[in-house]
Design an enzyme around this catalytic site. Structure first.
Site, PDB file in Angstrom:
ATOM      1  N   ASP A   1      19.286 -14.640 -20.519  1.00 29.07           N
ATOM      2  CA  ASP A   1      20.462 -15.596 -20.544  1.00 29.07           C
ATOM      3  C   ASP A   1      20.317 -16.730 -21.650  1.00 29.07           C
ATOM      4  O   ASP A   1      21.019 -17.825 -21.371  1.00 29.07           O
ATOM      5  CB  ASP A   1      20.681 -16.196 -19.162  1.00 29.07           C
ATOM      6  CG  ASP A   1      20.973 -15.113 -18.202  1.00 29.07           C
ATOM      7  OD1 ASP A   1      21.537 -13.951 -18.517  1.00 29.07           O
ATOM      8  OD2 ASP A   1      20.509 -15.281 -16.819  1.00 29.07           O
TER       9      ASP A   1
ATOM     10  N   LYS B   1      22.366 -14.172 -25.833  1.00 31.50           N
ATOM     11  CA  LYS B   1      22.144 -13.266 -27.054  1.00 31.50           C
ATOM     12  C   LYS B   1      23.645 -12.654 -27.093  1.00 31.50           C
ATOM     13  O   LYS B   1      23.939 -12.375 -28.373  1.00 31.50           O
ATOM     14  CB  LYS B   1      21.346 -12.153 -26.198  1.00 31.50           C
ATOM     15  CG  LYS B   1      19.917 -12.555 -26.116  1.00 31.50           C
ATOM     16  CD  LYS B   1      19.207 -11.532 -25.367  1.00 31.50           C
ATOM     17  CE  LYS B   1      19.437 -11.115 -23.974  1.00 31.50           C
ATOM     18  NZ  LYS B   1      19.126 -12.405 -22.941  1.00 31.50           N
TER      19      LYS B   1
ATOM     20  N   GLY C   1      23.770  -9.277 -18.588  1.00 34.53           N
ATOM     21  CA  GLY C   1      25.206  -9.654 -18.673  1.00 34.53           C
ATOM     22  C   GLY C   1      25.134 -10.481 -19.858  1.00 34.53           C
ATOM     23  O   GLY C   1      24.571 -11.673 -19.927  1.00 34.53           O
ATOM     24  N   HIS C   2      25.831 -10.215 -21.033  1.00 34.44           N
ATOM     25  CA  HIS C   2      26.043 -10.761 -22.202  1.00 34.44           C
ATOM     26  C   HIS C   2      27.286 -11.034 -22.522  1.00 34.44           C
ATOM     27  O   HIS C   2      28.389 -10.353 -22.654  1.00 34.44           O
ATOM     28  CB  HIS C   2      25.392  -9.645 -23.326  1.00 34.44           C
ATOM     29  CG  HIS C   2      24.032  -9.201 -23.242  1.00 34.44           C
ATOM     30  ND1 HIS C   2      23.309  -8.415 -24.338  1.00 34.44           N
ATOM     31  CD2 HIS C   2      23.317  -9.682 -22.280  1.00 34.44           C
ATOM     32  CE1 HIS C   2      22.139  -8.201 -23.743  1.00 34.44           C
ATOM     33  NE2 HIS C   2      22.004  -9.061 -22.663  1.00 34.44           N
TER      34      HIS C   2
ATOM     35  N   GLN D   1      17.660  -8.925 -21.549  1.00 28.74           N
ATOM     36  CA  GLN D   1      16.861  -9.843 -20.710  1.00 28.74           C
ATOM     37  C   GLN D   1      15.854 -10.737 -21.695  1.00 28.74           C
ATOM     38  O   GLN D   1      16.633 -11.040 -22.809  1.00 28.74           O
ATOM     39  CB  GLN D   1      15.651  -9.065 -19.986  1.00 28.74           C
ATOM     40  CG  GLN D   1      16.184  -8.119 -18.815  1.00 28.74           C
ATOM     41  CD  GLN D   1      17.191  -7.178 -18.910  1.00 28.74           C
ATOM     42  OE1 GLN D   1      16.479  -6.095 -19.612  1.00 28.74           O
ATOM     43  NE2 GLN D   1      18.031  -7.266 -18.526  1.00 28.74           N
TER      44      GLN D   1
END
Ligand code: GDP
Ligand code: IMO
Ligand code: MG
Length: 422
Positions: free
Chosen positions: A13, A16, A40-41, A222
Site C-alpha cells: 500500500d 504503487k 488493491g492498487h 504487496q
C-alpha cells in the site's frame, strides 16, 4: 529500451498504483508478476477513483499493453468482474490484456481453506482471497492453471480429483459443509469462454516485445517485508514481491532487467498481524490513519500506522537492489509538529548491524529515532521541488541519506498531477 521492476518497499500500500499509472505513459508494457486479488492498487483520474486487484495499473493508459504473469494467482470471477468494470468505464481491455497460460487459478476451496486457517489461533490477518492455499497447491503440484481451461475434459478431471481431496479435509478435519462439486465444475468450465482470448505464452510475448525495442515495467504487488522469503515471516504473503520475483513470475531473465524502482510511503503502514517496530498505537497513529485515509483498498480494514523506518528501508533497498524511489503521501505529514524517523534498532542494549526478520527479535527491538521539525504547511498544490518548504526538503534528504536511495518522484496527493519529478 528499458525493462524496470517497480517494487513496494515496505509492507504494501505504498502507492504503487498511482506511480505505475504516472510512469505508464513512458512504457509500452506493464506486467504484474506475483500476488493476486489480495492487492488493491488505487489510481485517481480527475474525480474518479479506480482500485485494481489483478489487472496491471497500466490499463488506464490506452497505449499500454498489460500482462499478467505466471507468478500471479488468478481468481477468474474477480478477473472477469474487473474487466467488466473497466469496460463499463470506457477502457478497452480486449486486445490489450495478455494472461500467462502458466498462471494458477484460485478455486473456491482456496478461499474456504484461507478462512478456516484464519479462524484458528495462528492468524496472519490475510485478505481472505485464497492466496496462501492456492500457492500451496501450486508447490504441491496440484494446482489448476489457466492453460487447463483449454482442455475441458482434463479440467473437469482435475477439479473433481482436487475437490474429492479437499472435501475430506474440509468435512473430516474442520467439520465444515462439503463443497458443491457440480457447481464448481460447471462454473469453471464456463470461464473458458470468457478467458481463452487472453491466454498468452508470456515469456515469448515479452522476449519478442523487448527484441522489437519495447519497454516493460514489471509491477509488483504487496511489498518487500511481506515477501515469503525475505519478509517478516510468518506474517507475510505467500509469494515474492521483491524484485527477484519479477524474473520468476514473468519468465524474463535477470540479464534483461535494467533498473529497480522502489515505492516508499513517507511514513509506515501495515495491514494484518505481525511485528511493526515503529508503530504508533495512540493518538498519533490515529491521526496518521485519518489524514492518510489509511483503510485497505481491498478489505477496507484500518491500516496500522507508524513512523518512517530508515533501518527497514536500508534492508529493503539491499534485497531489492533499489536505486531510485518515489516517495508517496508526503502531504499526509503536513499536520505534524515534529516528525520522527527510525535510523537504527537496538536489541538487548546493542545496536543491530542488519535487519532481523524473526518475530521474536522484531517484537523486542527498540527503534532509535531522530526527531525532525514538521513543516505545518499544505503542500498538496506544490508542483516543483524548489517550492517545497525547507523543513520538507530536510525531511526528504534525511530519509534518503539514511535509507541509501535517491528520490526521483515525490507524490503530494492521490491525483496524477499531484506529483513532483526531480
Ligand atoms: P498500492 O497498493 O501500493 O497501490 O497503494 P493503495 O492504493 O493500496 O494505497 C495508497 C492510497 O494512497 C490510495 O488511496 C491512493 O489514492 C493514495 N495515495 C497515493 N499517493 C498519495 C499521495 O501522495 N498523497 C495522498 N494523500 N494519497 C495518496
Ligand atoms: P498491495 O498490492 C498490504 C497482507 C495481508 C496479510 C498478509 C497475508 O495493495 O500493496 P494474503 O491475503 O496475501 O495471504 O495476506 O499480507 N497483504 C497486504 N497488505 N497491501 C497488499 O497489497 C497486501 N496483500 C496482502 O494484510 O497481512
Ligand atoms: Mg494496496
Amino acid at each position: 529500451m528499458s525493462v524496470s521492476v517497480l517494487v513496494g518497499s515496505q509492507w504494501g500500500d505504498e502507492g504503487k498504483g498511482k506511480i505505475v499509472d504516472i510512469l505508464g505513459d513512458r512504457f509500452d508494457i506493464v506486467a504484474r508478476y506475483q500476488g493476486g486479488a489480495n492487492a488493491g492498487h488505487t489510481i485517481v483520474i480527475g474525480d474518479q477513483q479506480f482500485v485494481l486487484h489483478l489487472i496491471p495499473s497500466g490499463i488506464l493508459r490506452e497505449d499500454v499493453e498489460c500482462v499478467i504473469g505466471n507468478g500471479v494467482v488468478i481468481d477468474p470471477q474477480a478477473l472477469l468482474d474487473e474487466i467488466k468494470f473497466l469496460e463499463d468505464h470506457g477502457f478497452k481491455v480486449k486486445g490489450r490484456l495478455f494472461i500467462s497460460h502458466n498462471a494458477h487459478l484460485i478455486m473456491p476451496y482456496h478461499k474456504i481453506i484461507d478462512s478456516i486457517n484464519e479462524s484458528g489461533d495462528n492468524k496472519i490477518g490475510t485478505t481472505g482471497r485464497g492466496i496462501g492455499p492456492c500457492y500451496i497447491d501450486k508447490y504441491d503440484r496440484k494446482g489448476i492453471r489457466i492453460v487447463d481451461l483449454l482442455d475441458k475434459v482434463e479440467l473437469e478431471k482435475k477439479i473433481r480429483r482436487n475437490i474429492e481431496e479437499k472435501n475430506k479435509i474440509i468435512t473430516n478435519v474442520f467439520n465444515k459443509e462439503e463443497l458443491d462439486v457440480e457447481k464448481i465444475v460447471s462454473d469453471y468450465l464456463a470461464f473458458d469462454e470468457a478467458i481463452d482470448q487472453y491466454i498468452t505464452d508470456v515469456p515469448v510475448f515479452l522476449d519478442e516485445a523487448i527484441r522489437n525495442g519495447k519497454s516493460v515495467l514489471m509491477e509488483g504487488a504487496q511489498g518487500a517485508l511481506l515477501d515469503v522469503d525475505h519478509g517478516t515471516y510468518p506474517y507475510v504473503t505467500s509469494s515474492n514481491p521483491t524484485s527477484g520475483g519479477a524474473c520468476i513470475g514473468l519468465g524474463l531473465p535477470p540479464t534483461k532487467i535494467s533498473s529497480v524502482f522502489g515505492i516508499v510511503k513517507a511514513y509506515t503502514t501495515r495491514v494484518g498481524f505481525g511485528p511493526f517496530p515503529t508503530e504508533l498505537l495512540g493518538e498519533e497513529g490515529e491521526a496518521l490513519r485519518t489524514w492518510g485515509a489509511e483503510f485497505g483498498a481491498t478489505t477496507g480494514r484500518p491500516r496500522r500506522c507508524g513512523w518512517f523506518d530508515a533501518f527497514l528501508l536500508n534492508y529493503s533497498r539491499m534485497i531489492n537492489g533499489i536505486e531510485r524511489v518515489a516517495i508517496t503521501k508526503l502531504d499526509v505529514l503536513s499536520n505534524m509538529d515534529e516528525i520522527k524517523v527510525c535510523i537504527a534498532y537496538e536489541l538487548d542494549g546493542k545496536r543491530l548491524k542488519s535487519f532481523p526478520t524473526t518475530e521474536s527479535q522484531l517484537t523486542r527491538v527498540v527503534p532509535i529515532y531522530e526527531t525532525l521539525p514538521g513543516w505545518k504547511t499544505d503542500i498538496t498544490n506544490v508542483r516543483s521541488y524548489d517550492d517545497l518548504p525547507n523543513e520538507t526538503k530536510n525531511y526528504l534528504s534525511f530519509i534518503s541519506e539514511h535509507s541509501g536511495f535517491e528520490i526521483s518522484i515525490i507524490s503530494v496527493g492521490p491525483k496524477r498531477d499531484q506529483t513532483i519529478e526531480l
